[in-house]
Design a protein around this motif. Sequence first.
Motif, PDB file in Angstrom:
ATOM      1  N   VAL A 108       0.835  -1.206   0.000  1.00 26.38           N
ATOM      2  CA  VAL A 108       0.000   0.000   0.000  1.00 26.38           C
ATOM      3  C   VAL A 108       0.872   1.259   0.000  1.00 26.38           C
ATOM      4  O   VAL A 108       0.521   2.273  -0.595  1.00 26.38           O
ATOM      5  N   GLU A 109       2.035   1.163   0.649  1.00 24.74           N
ATOM      6  CA  GLU A 109       2.948   2.299   0.757  1.00 24.74           C
ATOM      7  C   GLU A 109       4.355   1.873   0.360  1.00 24.74           C
ATOM      8  O   GLU A 109       4.751   0.729   0.560  1.00 24.74           O
ATOM      9  N   ILE A 110       5.103   2.826  -0.175  1.00 20.60           N
ATOM     10  CA  ILE A 110       6.490   2.585  -0.568  1.00 20.60           C
ATOM     11  C   ILE A 110       7.335   3.766  -0.114  1.00 20.60           C
ATOM     12  O   ILE A 110       6.916   4.921  -0.232  1.00 20.60           O
ATOM     13  N   MET A 111       8.520   3.463   0.411  1.00 20.11           N
ATOM     14  CA  MET A 111       9.503   4.511   0.668  1.00 20.11           C
ATOM     15  C   MET A 111      10.738   4.201  -0.168  1.00 20.11           C
ATOM     16  O   MET A 111      11.289   3.098  -0.076  1.00 20.11           O
ATOM     17  N   LEU A 112      11.143   5.154  -0.979  1.00 21.43           N
ATOM     18  CA  LEU A 112      12.278   4.978  -1.875  1.00 21.43           C
ATOM     19  C   LEU A 112      13.380   5.956  -1.495  1.00 21.43           C
ATOM     20  O   LEU A 112      13.182   7.168  -1.527  1.00 21.43           O
ATOM     21  N   GLU A 113      14.532   5.419  -1.116  1.00 24.06           N
ATOM     22  CA  GLU A 113      15.713   6.238  -0.854  1.00 24.06           C
ATOM     23  C   GLU A 113      16.625   6.121  -2.064  1.00 24.06           C
ATOM     24  O   GLU A 113      17.221   5.066  -2.309  1.00 24.06           O
ATOM     25  N   GLU A 114      16.701   7.179  -2.842  1.00 24.19           N
ATOM     26  CA  GLU A 114      17.496   7.207  -4.078  1.00 24.19           C
ATOM     27  C   GLU A 114      18.221   8.547  -4.142  1.00 24.19           C
ATOM     28  O   GLU A 114      17.622   9.566  -4.494  1.00 24.19           O
ATOM     29  N   PRO A 115      19.523   8.571  -3.781  1.00 21.79           N
ATOM     30  CA  PRO A 115      20.216   9.858  -3.666  1.00 21.79           C
ATOM     31  C   PRO A 115      20.285  10.674  -4.949  1.00 21.79           C
ATOM     32  O   PRO A 115      20.264  11.901  -4.894  1.00 21.79           O
ATOM     33  N   TYR A 116      20.356   9.990  -6.086  1.00 29.30           N
ATOM     34  CA  TYR A 116      20.671  10.715  -7.309  1.00 29.30           C
ATOM     35  C   TYR A 116      19.497  10.734  -8.282  1.00 29.30           C
ATOM     36  O   TYR A 116      19.136   9.712  -8.869  1.00 29.30           O
ATOM     37  N   LEU A 117      18.909  11.906  -8.415  1.00 22.52           N
ATOM     38  CA  LEU A 117      17.851  12.160  -9.388  1.00 22.52           C
ATOM     39  C   LEU A 117      18.139  13.510 -10.031  1.00 22.52           C
ATOM     40  O   LEU A 117      17.683  14.548  -9.559  1.00 22.52           O
ATOM     41  N   ALA A 118      18.907  13.466 -11.094  1.00 17.06           N
ATOM     42  CA  ALA A 118      19.297  14.699 -11.768  1.00 17.06           C
ATOM     43  C   ALA A 118      19.260  14.536 -13.284  1.00 17.06           C
ATOM     44  O   ALA A 118      18.709  15.374 -13.985  1.00 17.06           O
ATOM     45  N   GLN A 122      17.993   9.002 -15.080  1.00 16.54           N
ATOM     46  CA  GLN A 122      17.648   8.694 -13.685  1.00 16.54           C
ATOM     47  C   GLN A 122      16.158   8.886 -13.437  1.00 16.54           C
ATOM     48  O   GLN A 122      15.526   8.084 -12.733  1.00 16.54           O
ATOM     49  N   PHE A 123      15.573   9.914 -14.031  1.00 14.89           N
ATOM     50  CA  PHE A 123      14.125  10.089 -13.929  1.00 14.89           C
ATOM     51  C   PHE A 123      13.391   9.007 -14.704  1.00 14.89           C
ATOM     52  O   PHE A 123      12.326   8.536 -14.279  1.00 14.89           O
ATOM     53  N   GLN A 124      13.951   8.585 -15.827  1.00 15.56           N
ATOM     54  CA  GLN A 124      13.342   7.486 -16.583  1.00 15.56           C
ATOM     55  C   GLN A 124      13.333   6.204 -15.769  1.00 15.56           C
ATOM     56  O   GLN A 124      12.347   5.452 -15.774  1.00 15.56           O
ATOM     57  N   ASN A 125      14.421   5.949 -15.037  1.00 15.42           N
ATOM     58  CA  ASN A 125      14.456   4.772 -14.171  1.00 15.42           C
ATOM     59  C   ASN A 125      13.408   4.867 -13.064  1.00 15.42           C
ATOM     60  O   ASN A 125      12.764   3.870 -12.713  1.00 15.42           O
ATOM     61  N   LEU A 126      13.243   6.064 -12.510  1.00 14.83           N
ATOM     62  CA  LEU A 126      12.217   6.260 -11.482  1.00 14.83           C
ATOM     63  C   LEU A 126      10.831   5.967 -12.047  1.00 14.83           C
ATOM     64  O   LEU A 126      10.012   5.287 -11.403  1.00 14.83           O
ATOM     65  N   ILE A 127      10.546   6.452 -13.245  1.00 12.48           N
ATOM     66  CA  ILE A 127       9.247   6.198 -13.866  1.00 12.48           C
ATOM     67  C   ILE A 127       9.052   4.710 -14.122  1.00 12.48           C
ATOM     68  O   ILE A 127       7.962   4.168 -13.891  1.00 12.48           O
ATOM     69  N   ARG A 128      10.087   4.025 -14.565  1.00  9.04           N
ATOM     70  CA  ARG A 128       9.978   2.579 -14.785  1.00  9.04           C
ATOM     71  C   ARG A 128       9.624   1.865 -13.482  1.00  9.04           C
ATOM     72  O   ARG A 128       8.813   0.939 -13.453  1.00  9.04           O
ATOM     73  N   PHE A 129      10.252   2.293 -12.393  1.00 13.81           N
ATOM     74  CA  PHE A 129       9.938   1.704 -11.091  1.00 13.81           C
ATOM     75  C   PHE A 129       8.486   1.990 -10.700  1.00 13.81           C
ATOM     76  O   PHE A 129       7.774   1.095 -10.232  1.00 13.81           O
TER      77      PHE A 129
END
Length: 239
Positions: A108-118, A122-129
């Motif tokens: 129901v909930e997710i916490m994602l710790e991902e230091p590098y989003l620039a 990297q944003f494409q990988n976030l969207i895939r996730f």
Amino acid sequence: MSAALQAKDLLIRAVSCDQSGRILEAQTLYQNGIAMLMTFVTDEPDEVKRKGFLTRIKEYMDRADAIKARVNGKLSLGEVVTHISIEEDDVGYDYEQIFGKYMDSKTVEIMLEEPYLAQNYQFQNLIRFLELAVTNCPNFKYIRLITKEDTKNLDQQKTNIGQIKADLERRKIAFFIKYEETLHDRKIYLSNGYIIKIGRGLHFYKASNPMYSIGLNNYRYRKCLQTDVDIWRTSGHAN
């Protein structure tokens, strides 16, 4: 809506999330509601009303502290259920294959710790996730993203994150972002009791080379950077 009513709305939602087990979202709502109410109380000239507000704030702070203890407890590692070693230039490892089976209707909930989003990739990988989460987790309601600010291009980073936030909220998924400049860990916490730790976080794929080749869209055909994946089941959760 006045600040007092906004704070009341946030705290009512916090209690509701707390009671339904959505503790990450409840934690965020308690923090925001209490901060907003404290600002309002500071400007309240009536001493009796101010004392009444402070009493209520203390009650909500106690609830927030209890939530924090529960969150910390759920984030404590239990046992490793899967270890995967990905070697340099390996293929066959997209997010679905690595941890898709752990993302289910109980998430129901997710916490994602991902230091590098620039960078764009990297944003494409976030969207895939996030696409995997939306596909595999029909009851997905809340995500907390913890990352670093992109000091070189902060406006673009916030624009990209704003687009993601708006899209998720159209899907009735609440999005909260927290910036931590000292963040180094890369971790995914799922509310069904699993924690996914990837040495390189979400960003372990090499660029498609040449660009227009198999692997451009289907990442199971992408070459990988060397990394290790450990999937833990937290204490207190059964299979």
